[in-house]
Design a protein around this motif. Structure first.
Motif, mmCIF file in Angstrom:
data_model
loop_
_atom_site.group_PDB
_atom_site.id
_atom_site.type_symbol
_atom_site.label_atom_id
_atom_site.label_comp_id
_atom_site.label_asym_id
_atom_site.label_seq_id
_atom_site.Cartn_x
_atom_site.Cartn_y
_atom_site.Cartn_z
ATOM 1 N N LEU A 1 25.145 8.602 -5.593
ATOM 2 C CA LEU A 1 24.709 7.391 -4.878
ATOM 3 C C LEU A 1 25.787 6.315 -5.008
ATOM 4 C CD1 LEU A 1 22.354 5.915 -3.424
ATOM 5 C CD2 LEU A 1 21.634 5.096 -5.649
ATOM 6 N N VAL A 2 26.381 5.937 -3.873
ATOM 7 C CA VAL A 2 27.435 4.912 -3.924
ATOM 8 C C VAL A 2 27.114 3.733 -3.005
ATOM 9 C CG1 VAL A 2 29.279 6.443 -4.631
ATOM 10 C CG2 VAL A 2 28.810 6.173 -2.206
ATOM 11 N N ARG A 3 26.222 3.946 -2.011
ATOM 12 C CA ARG A 3 25.854 2.934 -1.004
ATOM 13 C C ARG A 3 27.022 2.665 -0.051
ATOM 14 N NH1 ARG A 3 21.741 0.964 -0.096
ATOM 15 N NH2 ARG A 3 22.167 -1.259 -0.216
ATOM 16 N N GLY A 4 26.681 2.194 1.127
ATOM 17 C CA GLY A 4 27.700 2.095 2.176
ATOM 18 C C GLY A 4 28.402 0.749 2.253
ATOM 19 N N LEU A 5 28.229 -0.098 1.250
ATOM 20 C CA LEU A 5 28.823 -1.431 1.315
ATOM 21 C C LEU A 5 29.785 -1.592 0.136
ATOM 22 C CD1 LEU A 5 25.316 -3.082 1.774
ATOM 23 C CD2 LEU A 5 26.834 -2.337 3.597
ATOM 24 N N GLY B 1 0.812 -1.219 0.000
ATOM 25 C CA GLY B 1 0.000 0.000 0.000
ATOM 26 C C GLY B 1 0.841 1.262 0.000
ATOM 27 N N ILE B 2 2.173 1.096 -0.120
ATOM 28 C CA ILE B 2 3.051 2.276 -0.153
ATOM 29 C C ILE B 2 3.366 2.558 -1.617
ATOM 30 C CG2 ILE B 2 5.273 3.211 0.627
ATOM 31 C CD1 ILE B 2 4.986 1.130 2.963
ATOM 32 N N ASN B 3 2.725 3.598 -2.141
ATOM 33 C CA ASN B 3 2.779 3.799 -3.585
ATOM 34 C C ASN B 3 3.772 4.852 -4.047
ATOM 35 O OD1 ASN B 3 0.859 1.852 -4.440
ATOM 36 N ND2 ASN B 3 -0.672 3.104 -3.391
ATOM 37 N N LYS B 4 3.889 5.925 -3.285
ATOM 38 C CA LYS B 4 4.773 6.998 -3.753
ATOM 39 C C LYS B 4 6.198 6.675 -3.348
ATOM 40 C CE LYS B 4 1.565 10.837 -3.634
ATOM 41 N NZ LYS B 4 1.221 11.957 -2.757
ATOM 42 N N ILE B 5 6.940 6.079 -4.265
ATOM 43 C CA ILE B 5 8.312 5.687 -3.963
ATOM 44 C C ILE B 5 9.244 6.414 -4.926
ATOM 45 C CG2 ILE B 5 9.945 3.743 -4.005
ATOM 46 C CD1 ILE B 5 8.012 3.336 -1.785
ATOM 47 N N GLU B 6 10.322 6.959 -4.379
ATOM 48 C CA GLU B 6 11.301 7.604 -5.251
ATOM 49 C C GLU B 6 12.450 6.620 -5.476
ATOM 50 O OE1 GLU B 6 12.819 11.310 -3.695
ATOM 51 O OE2 GLU B 6 14.563 11.083 -5.021
ATOM 52 N N LEU B 7 12.706 6.337 -6.745
ATOM 53 C CA LEU B 7 13.804 5.419 -7.090
ATOM 54 C C LEU B 7 14.997 6.224 -7.572
ATOM 55 C CD1 LEU B 7 15.088 2.668 -7.994
ATOM 56 C CD2 LEU B 7 13.795 2.914 -10.125
ATOM 57 N N GLN B 8 16.138 6.022 -6.917
ATOM 58 C CA GLN B 8 17.380 6.668 -7.364
ATOM 59 C C GLN B 8 18.319 5.588 -7.874
ATOM 60 O OE1 GLN B 8 19.080 8.935 -4.172
ATOM 61 N NE2 GLN B 8 17.279 10.229 -3.935
ATOM 62 N N VAL B 9 18.913 5.822 -9.042
ATOM 63 C CA VAL B 9 19.839 4.832 -9.605
ATOM 64 C C VAL B 9 21.166 5.502 -9.953
ATOM 65 C CG1 VAL B 9 18.181 3.171 -10.554
ATOM 66 C CG2 VAL B 9 18.809 5.158 -11.901
ATOM 67 N N ASN B 10 22.190 4.657 -10.031
ATOM 68 C CA ASN B 10 23.504 5.141 -10.459
ATOM 69 C C ASN B 10 24.305 3.932 -10.943
ATOM 70 O OD1 ASN B 10 25.593 6.958 -10.877
ATOM 71 N ND2 ASN B 10 26.350 6.876 -8.767
ATOM 72 N N SER B 11 25.385 4.207 -11.664
ATOM 73 C CA SER B 11 26.300 3.117 -12.000
ATOM 74 C C SER B 11 27.680 3.513 -11.513
ATOM 75 C CB SER B 11 26.334 2.862 -13.507
ATOM 76 O OG SER B 11 27.333 1.887 -13.773
ATOM 77 N N ILE B 12 28.327 2.617 -10.752
ATOM 78 C CA ILE B 12 29.651 2.963 -10.207
ATOM 79 C C ILE B 12 30.764 2.175 -10.919
ATOM 80 C CG2 ILE B 12 28.863 3.798 -7.964
ATOM 81 C CD1 ILE B 12 29.560 1.036 -6.809
ATOM 82 N N GLY B 13 30.421 1.608 -12.099
ATOM 83 C CA GLY B 13 31.447 0.993 -12.929
ATOM 84 C C GLY B 13 31.932 -0.361 -12.449
ATOM 85 N N CYS B 14 32.944 -0.877 -13.148
ATOM 86 C CA CYS B 14 33.443 -2.229 -12.857
ATOM 87 C C CYS B 14 34.964 -2.181 -12.665
ATOM 88 C CB CYS B 14 33.080 -3.156 -13.999
ATOM 89 S SG CYS B 14 33.938 -2.720 -15.522
#
Ligand code: HAM
Length: 445
Positions: free
Chosen positions: A270-274, A170-183
């Motif tokens: 966006l890089v994430r903490g892991l 029932g949670i509809n308004k979601i903001e999706l953030q994407v990025n690519s940090i390469g290989c």
């Protein structure tokens, strides 16, 4: 907590008040409907998208997380619950699920299974962070991991799965953030560029970021300190320095999202903490939570992780979501949980023989799928009827000394008020019929 209390016999005595450990909480019965709704939804969507459940131990070797989540990350460096076993083994409470799933994938030779191997889990995780709303030291995650496929279509499908779960709750308004940090091919080059940019401005960075510059420059992009965000705003972006393969991968993912009509924003910071991510990273935020915004979930690709733990080179992608935060989001939005079935019948008894017979009746009704409540401990009929009233049941079955000897039961209709005596042997059939009738009457009204 220790309090001094006056003992009736004289001297004051220390009274220890036991409480949950800081950052840990009880999930009480009143809250369970919210959790049930999330668990049920996760089970359903996992089955629809062909994911199989896996449960891994809460305790794992410390070096599993050091090798995967990353030695330099906050999660491993500052937030892990570590201890030594009696035999001197260094173990920890898991701070996340991905390393354990990958360990299990390798340990159980799942590479022989048809690819991708799709696994999901639900369970507690532990991070020794500063407790606040939405941030606990014991929290619950559900996570999905698809191991063995490098096609970006899997990245898109995993995002689709996450959104499908949130929407079904029932949670509809979601903001999706994407990025690519390469290989491995393009990241070192980008890291160099970024380090050189940051080193030239290092005097203006916060202390943490000065240290990060050496260990993991990418993490500086994630810093929330005002002076760092100003520098980061002009920093080179990984998306501008991807190799051909990573660029193709990212472009295809974005095309898939467009095709699925999933709105997203590219967040170049966006890089994430892991530490284990490559190529795609993403985060899902509650859209209308402007103040103290909190991520509901996040994930990405980890194409080198299986290799790093001693398996064959195997690409993979996954995500996890915080269930505690989802429960908060449900409450904020007035979304109801899933209640367990309400009892329709109350079983009241008087006397030892009646109590014994009641056990048999209870078993018969339960086996027939009729939700039934009882109060075996209470002797007083008045108190039992009061409880039946509070529960709002349709029928009360009363069995006293006389009924036990006669092998009968009194059936009282709580709405109409009338009652009749039924032979014990036929009670289940009679109750079924009566409940059907009540249901029909309610429908007509
Ligand atoms: P994560 O971003 O560290 O990713 O955690 C996923 C989610 O868990 C967060 O978005 C948040 O909702 C919730 N969470 C994290 N820490 C806490 C906390 N202290 N209290 C309450 N909720 C929290 C991972 O754990 C990765 N294993 C995700 C993944 C799976 N990547 C690939 N596969």
């Amino acid at each position: 907590m220790t309090n001094l209390k006056q003992n009736s016999n004289g001297p004051k005595k220390k009274v220890i008040k036991f409480q949950t450990v800081r950052g840990m909480r009880d999930i009480l019965p009143d809250d369970q409907p919210y959790w049930n709704k999330i668990r049920k939804t996760v089970d359903k969507i996992a089955s629809d998208y062909n994911y199989n459940r896996i449960d891994t131990p809460i305790v794992e070797m410390v070096n599993l997380f050091e090798r995967t989540t990353g030695k330099g990350t906050d999660v491993v460096e500052k937030e892990m619950y570590k201890f030594e076993t009696q035999s001197g083994k260094k173990v920890s409470l898991r701070p996340e699920g991905t390393p354990s799933v990958v360990r299990a994938y390798i340990e159980h030779g799942m590479k022989t299974k048809p690819s991708p191997v799709k696994l999901f889990y639900i369970g507690p995780m532990f991070r020794y962070d500063r407790p606040q709303k939405g941030r606990y030291r014991e929290f619950f995650q559900f996570g999905f991991e698809a191991i063995g496929e490098q096609d970006p279509i899997l990245d898109a499908q995993i995002i689709q799965t996450a959104l499908r779960i949130f929407n079904s709750i029932g949670i509809n308004k979601i903001e999706l953030q994407v990025n690519s940090i390469g290989c491995k091919e393009c990241r070192p080059n980008y890291d160099k560029l970024l380090t050189s940019y940051l080193k030239n401005r290092s005097r203006s960075l916060c202390m943490n970021c000065k240290n990060r510059l050496e260990s993991n420059p990418l993490r500086v992009l994630d810093c929330k300190e005002e002076k760092c965000t100003q520098i980061v705003a002009q920093a080179p972006q990984s998306v501008d320095h991807l190799c051909t393969d990573c660029k193709k991968h990212f472009t295809y993912l974005l095309e898939c999202l467009d095709e699925l009509k999933i709105t997203y924003s590219i967040n170049p910071h966006l890089v994430r903490g892991l530490d284990y991510y490559t190529k795609t990273v993403f985060e899902l935020w509650a859209h209308d939570d402007e103040e103290g915004r909190i991520a509901l979930g996040g994930g990405g690709r980890y194409d080198y992780l299986i290799e790093k733990l001693g398996g064959k080179k195997t690409p993979a992608v996954g995500f996890a979501a915080g269930m505690d935060r989802l429960v908060d989001a449900m409450k904020d939005r007035g979304i109801k949980g899933v209640k367990t079935s309400k009892p329709k019948v109350f079983l009241a008894q008087l006397g030892d023989l009646a109590k014994m017979k009641s056990l048999l009746i209870f078993q018969g009704l339960e086996r027939a799928g009729i939700p039934v409540a009882e109060s075996f401990g209470r002797g007083n009929l008045k108190a039992q009827l009061k409880k039946a009233n509070q529960l709002g049941v349709d029928l009360v079955l009363i069995i006293g000394q006389r009924e036990s000897l006669d092998e009968t039961v009194i059936v009282k209709d709580m709405l109409g008020g009338n009652q009749e005596v039924v032979i014990l042997e036929k009670v289940v059939v009679a109750i079924k019929k009566k409940l059907e009738k009540i249901k029909k009457e309610v429908r007509i009204k």
